[in-house]
Write a protein that holds these residues in place. Structure first.
Motif, short mmCIF file in Angstrom:
data_model
loop_
_atom_site.label_atom_id
_atom_site.label_comp_id
_atom_site.label_asym_id
_atom_site.label_seq_id
_atom_site.Cartn_x
_atom_site.Cartn_y
_atom_site.Cartn_z
N TRP A 1 -5.63 0.45 3.12
CA TRP A 1 -5.84 1.40 2.03
C TRP A 1 -7.07 2.26 2.30
O TRP A 1 -7.03 3.49 2.14
N LYS A 2 -8.16 1.64 2.70
CA LYS A 2 -9.41 2.36 2.95
C LYS A 2 -9.23 3.39 4.06
O LYS A 2 -9.68 4.53 3.96
N VAL B 1 0.86 -1.18 0.00
CA VAL B 1 0.00 0.00 0.00
C VAL B 1 0.90 1.23 0.00
O VAL B 1 1.77 1.38 0.87
N LYS C 1 -6.41 4.85 5.06
CA LYS C 1 -5.53 5.93 4.58
C LYS C 1 -6.27 6.83 3.59
O LYS C 1 -6.14 8.06 3.65
N ALA C 2 -7.04 6.26 2.70
CA ALA C 2 -7.79 7.05 1.73
C ALA C 2 -8.81 7.95 2.42
O ALA C 2 -8.97 9.11 2.05
N TYR D 1 -6.42 -3.95 1.74
CA TYR D 1 -7.61 -3.15 1.47
C TYR D 1 -8.05 -2.38 2.72
O TYR D 1 -8.40 -1.19 2.63
N GLY E 1 0.95 5.68 -1.26
CA GLY E 1 0.12 6.82 -1.61
C GLY E 1 0.92 8.09 -1.68
O GLY E 1 2.07 8.15 -1.26
N TYR F 1 -4.17 6.77 -2.76
CA TYR F 1 -3.50 5.58 -2.24
C TYR F 1 -3.79 4.42 -3.17
O TYR F 1 -4.85 4.36 -3.79
N ILE G 1 -3.10 0.01 -4.03
CA ILE G 1 -2.70 -1.33 -3.62
C ILE G 1 -1.95 -1.95 -4.79
O ILE G 1 -2.50 -2.07 -5.89
#
Length: 77
Positions: free
Chosen positions: A48-49, A13, A51-52, A45, A15, A63, A65
């Motif tokens: 990622w979610k 991950v 951080k996003a 995931y 970004g 960000y 994956i």
């Protein structure tokens, strides 16, 4: 291989701020956030979610994956 020894499908991950929303080109490579490597897509995931969602106010922040397992062994399904 037992279920306790599931095959690792490594995911990265990362970004950063994009210079253009139509292309994946970071504004500053030194500022790219290398969040971490995760043993499966679900774990990646979830991170990622999070951080996003933390950067939702910055439209240029993205960000991603990266499926490392596909890069490491491209012939395997």
């Amino acid at each position: 291989m037992t279920s306790a020894q599931e095959k690792q499908l490594l995911h990265l991950v990362i970004g950063g701020e994009l210079s253009d929303l139509d292309n994946i080109q970071f504004t500053d490579l030194d500022a790219v956030d290398i969040v971490g490597v995760y043993p499966n897509y679900k774990a990646a995931y979830d991170v990622w979610k999070t951080k996003a969602q933390m950067t939702v106010d910055n439209a240029h922040m993205r960000y991603f994956i990266v499926h490392l397992h596909r890069l490491m062994d491209p012939d395997e399904d």
